[in-house]
Design a protein around this motif. Structure first.
Motif, PDB file in Angstrom:
ATOM      1  N   ALA A  98     -13.312  36.736 -24.527  1.00 18.53           N
ATOM      2  CA  ALA A  98     -12.793  37.766 -25.423  1.00 18.53           C
ATOM      3  C   ALA A  98     -11.542  37.311 -26.166  1.00 18.53           C
ATOM      4  N   SER A  99     -10.743  36.417 -25.568  1.00 15.42           N
ATOM      5  CA  SER A  99      -9.501  35.974 -26.207  1.00 15.42           C
ATOM      6  C   SER A  99      -9.759  35.169 -27.479  1.00 15.42           C
ATOM      7  N   GLU A 100     -10.969  34.655 -27.651  1.00 14.84           N
ATOM      8  CA  GLU A 100     -11.293  33.842 -28.820  1.00 14.84           C
ATOM      9  C   GLU A 100     -11.851  34.681 -29.981  1.00 14.84           C
ATOM     10  N   TRP A 101     -12.166  35.933 -29.720  1.00 19.22           N
ATOM     11  CA  TRP A 101     -12.888  36.762 -30.689  1.00 19.22           C
ATOM     12  C   TRP A 101     -11.953  37.659 -31.495  1.00 19.22           C
ATOM     13  N   ASP A 421     -17.241  35.373 -32.579  1.00 19.66           N
ATOM     14  CA  ASP A 421     -17.419  36.360 -33.651  1.00 19.66           C
ATOM     15  C   ASP A 421     -18.868  36.474 -34.091  1.00 19.66           C
ATOM     16  N   GLU A 422     -19.779  36.403 -33.142  1.00 23.90           N
ATOM     17  CA  GLU A 422     -21.200  36.617 -33.425  1.00 23.90           C
ATOM     18  C   GLU A 422     -21.382  38.009 -34.042  1.00 23.90           C
TER      19      GLU A 422
END
Length: 443
Positions: A98-101, A421-422
């Protein structure tokens, strides 16, 4: 009841698909490859089963291990003498940090005309499309031309042992009469210009061979000169594999695809070196470029247990994707690259697939796409990865990838598979429902 009241009570597939996809995304079905750390697909299976039962179908949940659940339902058709059509999607997704999105990967948030979340394109979008169309048909009392077997499967992201392969091995009766199957990854558009879009229909996919390379050496103290270091020997072999490029080999599917590209781009393609032409396709070139040769990519390394001890053993995992029908040739070439001092262990192996781009099912796909997009040009292509179609091929079921989406020209669709971010365009989902509805009515 007024017409408006009826519409609210019974939304159309176009109206319902975004909500269904959002709900599925919000159910965490993360598949780590290890059941003990996976979220499991049971909750999603129960959701799907409830949606099917709500309109009068009789779904059954098959659990291969605690939490690892798939849903199967048969939608009886007008002509039971005809072969049945399998329509399949998977419920599991790969992990997401989640930290990358930009948004939480399991939020199912609609933003900027996209539905965001893990599984939005791989492949809860098609699950939702299929659910939406089937629910509308049942509410309207529509009968398929032939039996449809609906499957919403576990474990596709880890090769399907708890999902598609489990059903093939343990519940072969659910496939009675099935000769053809439709699932991922295909039917999406690649814009050539404002008036022309290629729609990539999967008729082939590469094989799968996960290999473990193992090297033994002489253990010793890290401070001493050491000529028999397992880590060094393994690292050299892994580096050779990672840098190696296998020769170009074009299967019939790839040749057919390149012929279409040559025509639409108005260029001559050198079939001995097609990379420059493929590069003109933009982001999708990453998928297509991987289908002109075998590939082998190192993915894991393991060695040692203490900083000052030279270990006696070291291992690495290589993700290999041989071209269909050429696995033995590939392994011979790989062995020559790896060298003689490395042992090779097969972790998991599945053969590639390839079928022809013809027949009534393909005709129905093409006609349905053109009906809703006059600029559509359906073309066959090979998927560089794999799908559950490999399991069904064991029953001689002919498989296609057709989850229709009309995509914005500037969307890097290939990067969304297993990426951050799919997301899927909301209008793309609605387009897909319309195309799928028309396609299924013609099968």
């Amino acid at each position: 009841m007024s017409t408006n009241d009826a519409a609210v009570a019974h939304p159309s597939a176009v109206d319902e698909v975004v909500e269904l996809c959002r709900d599925l995304i919000r159910i965490d079905t993360t598949n780590t490859g290890d059941t003990t750390t996976s979220a499991g697909e049971r909750s999603a299976a129960e959701y799907v089963a409830a949606k099917l039962a709500e309109v009068g179908l009789e779904p059954k949940i098959y659990e291969s291990a605690p939490g690892r659940a798939s849903v199967v339902a048969r939608y009886e058709g007008a002509d039971p003498s005809r072969p049945a059509l399998l329509l399949h999607g998977h419920l599991d997704v790969v992990p997401a940090d989640a930290s990358e999105w930009t948004v939480h990967p399991f939020s199912g948030e609609v933003r900027d005309d996209y539905l965001w979340g893990r599984g939005a394109v791989d492949m809860k979008d098609f699950d939702a499309m299929l659910l939406a169309v089937v629910r509308q048909w049942k509410r309207e009392g529509r009968v398929p031309p032939r039996d449809f077997v609906l499957m919403f499967l576990a474990d596709e992201e880890a090769a399907g042992g708890y999902g598609a392969h489990f059903l093939v091995d343990e519940h072969r009766e659910v496939f009675d009469g099935v000769t053809e199957a439709v699932g991922e990854v295909g039917g999406f558009s690649v814009s050539i210009n404002n008036d022309l879009r290629l729609y990539m229909i999967e008729t082939a996919e590469k094989g799968l061979d996960w290999l473990r390379l193992k090297v033994s050496g002489r253990p010793g103290h890290g401070s001493m000169i050491h000529d028999d270091n397992a880590v060094t020997l393994l690292s050299e072999a892994v580096a050779r594999v990672g840098r190696h490029r296998f020769p170009v080999e074009l299967t019939p599917t790839v040749r057919a695809f390149l012929s279409e590209v040559s025509e639409v781009l108005g260029i001559e393609i050198d079939l001995d070196s097609p990379e420059s032409a493929i590069a003109k396709l933009g982001p999708i070139a990453r998928i297509v470029g991987a289908t002109i040769r075998h590939t082998a990519n190192p993915t894991r390394l393991e060695a040692g247990y203490k900083e000052n001890v030279i270990p006696g053993k070291a291992s690495a995992v290589i993700d290999c994707r041989p071209l269909p029908g050429r696995t033995e040739e590939f392994l011979e070439q790989l062995r020559a690259v790896i060298g003689p001092d490395v042992d090779i262990e097969h972790i998991h192996q599945q053969p590639g697939l390839e079928t022809t781009f013809d027949g009534p099912l393909v005709d129905a796909m093409a006609q349905s796409l053109r009906h809703f997009d006059p600029g559509a040009r359906p073309v066959p292509y090979m998927l560089s990865g794999g799908t559950d179609a490999k399991a069904f091929a064991r029953l001689d079921i002919r498989g296609f990838g057709f989850a229709p989406l009309k995509l914005p020209a500037d969307l890097d669709f290939a990067a969304l598979f297993h990426g951050i971010d799919e997301r899927v365009p909301v209008d793309g989902l609605r387009f897909g429902v319309r195309v799928l509805d028309r396609f299924l009515s013609q099968t």
